[in-house]
Design a protein around this motif. Structure first.
Motif, PDB file in Angstrom:
ATOM      1  N   GLN A 292       0.806  -1.235  -0.190  1.00  0.00           N
ATOM      2  CA  GLN A 292       0.034   0.070   0.105  1.00  0.00           C
ATOM      3  C   GLN A 292       0.862   1.181  -0.035  1.00  0.00           C
ATOM      4  N   LEU A 297      -0.806   0.581  -3.749  1.00  0.00           N
ATOM      5  CA  LEU A 297      -1.979  -0.294  -4.193  1.00  0.00           C
ATOM      6  C   LEU A 297      -2.986   0.133  -2.947  1.00  0.00           C
ATOM      7  N   GLN A 301      -6.902  -3.940  -3.738  1.00  0.00           N
ATOM      8  CA  GLN A 301      -5.485  -4.598  -4.571  1.00  0.00           C
ATOM      9  C   GLN A 301      -4.623  -5.123  -3.895  1.00  0.00           C
ATOM     10  N   ALA A 305      -3.646  -9.274  -3.604  1.00  0.00           N
ATOM     11  CA  ALA A 305      -2.193  -9.723  -4.268  1.00  0.00           C
ATOM     12  C   ALA A 305      -1.762 -10.736  -2.939  1.00  0.00           C
TER      13      ALA A 305
END
Length: 469
Positions: A292, A297, A301, A305
């Protein structure tokens, strides 16, 4: 068929406990905005669950030994469900902190009964399979906290926002409680001896004196009170341990059965699991920060991952039992080597982009699935049925303590190196420390394998009978 339903009921509670341990990391920003939670309140919301969960685990295991595993499991699930609802309806940060502390205590009553019932109810030829599923459920619960948490927040189910990550436990609890009351056998080992309240309070206090500063110290800048608490934990735990010895010598029933510490396989298993969980919890924490912060992201997202890692973990954790039965503990050593390869890839290039990171994560997941379930099974293999509750409670306590300590220590390294937006460099340092922990796990498993081989050579008939089982 009945044993399958029994295992499913037990593992659903273990999954919930692990899910709630990790999902708050994803929900924390939303909670901070809506409840206007300050840094201290937010840390207690995230870490308070871990504090009470770990501090109460040994007592929870002993309560199961005394009052019965099924009874404690059912009431633990009831309490956990109620606490989850209280979290979901909290109107202030203070209310949410209190509900999270209660949720951790409920988890401490519920979770030790899972491994205890597996150890007592399932016959030896089914127990390894059940423990393999236990390891898979725990790992998936940890990863689901990141993946499903992000999905639930992004979908904004029923417009509930962050509250859905707690309220999702309500339908699960409503299903699990009646099924547990109906399906779980009366595998009771009720002990009429009085509960060691002094020992329980001493151990809980000593663990809290360690866990609270480890969890809050880094963000608070390690003020004097953190070091005072850590220093006080040493004599408190030492005196508590001495009391356990004295009470046991008098013929009483201490909350921590020191006879467990004489079981070499149990000690080796606890040591290996402690090192593994220190790595795993810190790895999940620092990787979330990398995804992040370093890779930019969003929560969904970043959660997705983790999905390949979760799939890889699921596959190898279920295959691991068969492979170990056929090839021995060399499979666990190889699993540790695959995990080490994934960590080494991150050390070499954590900033090379998301596809590279996901390849490394897949390696980590493949290796973890071969390691963790087998460590749990090895630790409990020689534990007597009447010690199953306390043995499971102490094992899970060490898991949580190692996780909190790993996050605090390795997280401090990450933040120190990552100042100025250098998250990729911070992840390399963190992964290097995690790599050292995995190598320690490999060494301990190799030692256990050599010891098992010597025992097998001394008692070939016993070893043959075990393989036949």
């Amino acid at each position: 068929m009945r044993s399958g339903w029994t295992l499913a009921v037990l593992l659903s509670a273990w999954f919930m406990a692990q899910f709630d341990f990790f999902v708050v990391n994803v929900a924390a920003p939303s909670i901070e905005r809506e409840l206007q939670a300050g840094p201290a309140a937010l840390e207690l919301i995230v870490g308070g669950y871990a504090f009470t969960y770990a501090a109460g685990m040994i007592t929870g295991g002993r309560l199961g030994d005394r009052y019965g595993y099924r009874r404690m499991f059912v009431w633990g699930v009831v309490a956990f469900t109620v606490a989850s609802v209280l979290c979901g309806v909290a109107a202030t940060s203070a209310q949410l902190v209190a509900a999270r502390l209660l949720q951790g205590l409920a988890g401490a009553a519920m979770v030790p009964q899972v491994l205890a019932m597996i150890s007592v109810v399932f016959p030896p030829h089914e127990r390894a399979r059940a423990i393999g599923w236990y390891g898979a459920a725990g790992g998936l619960g940890s990863i689901a906290g990141q993946v499903l948490g992000g999905l639930l927040l992004t979908a904004d189910v029923f417009g509930l926002g962050w509250r859905i990550v707690f309220l999702v436990n309500l339908p699960i609890g409503l299903v699990v409680v009646p099924l547990a009351a109906r399906l779980l056998p009366r595998a009771e080992t009720a002990d009429p001896a009085r509960l060691d309240l002094l020992g329980a309070a001493g151990l809980a206090t000593g663990l809290a004196l360690l866990l609270v500063p480890l969890g809050l110290g880094n963000s608070a800048g390690w003020p004097a009170w953190t070091w005072i608490c850590i220093a006080l934990s040493v004599p408190v735990l030492a005196l508590s341990g001495r009391w356990q010895y004295v009470l046991g010598a008098r013929g009483g029933r201490p909350v921590l059965d020191l006879a467990l510490l004489k079981v070499h396989s149990y000690l080796a298993g606890v040591g290996a699991i402690t090192a593994f969980m220190a790595y795993f919890a810190s790895f999940m924490f620092t990787l979330t920060l990398l995804l992040q912060g370093g890779l930019g992201l969003n929560a969904l997202q970043a959660g997705l991952a983790f999905a390949p890692m979760g799939v890889a973990f699921s596959v190898t954790s279920l295959l691991g039992r068969r492979l170990v039965r056929r090839y021995g503990l060399i499979v666990v050593v190889c699993g540790g080597a695959v995990t080490a390869l994934g960590l080494a890839l991150l050390v070499a290039g954590a900033g090379l982009g998301l596809p590279y990171v996901m390849v490394a994560l897949t390696c980590v997941g493949l290796g973890n699935g071969l390691v963790l379930p087998q460590l749990i099974g090895a630790a409990l293999v020689e534990v007597a049925s009447h010690q199953a509750g306390i043995g499971s409670g102490f094992l899970t306590t060490m898991q949580q303590f190692a996780g909190s300590g790993g996050v605090a220590v390795i997280g401090a390294v990450f933040f120190a190196v990552g100042e100025g937006g250098r998250q990729d460099q911070a992840m390399r340092w963190s992964a290097a420390i995690d790599l050292g922990l995995i190598l320690l796990v490999i060494a301990m498993v190799a030692y256990a394998g050599r010891r098992a081989a010597r025992i097998a050579r001394r008692a070939p008939s016993t070893a043959a009978a075990t393989r036949g089982a």
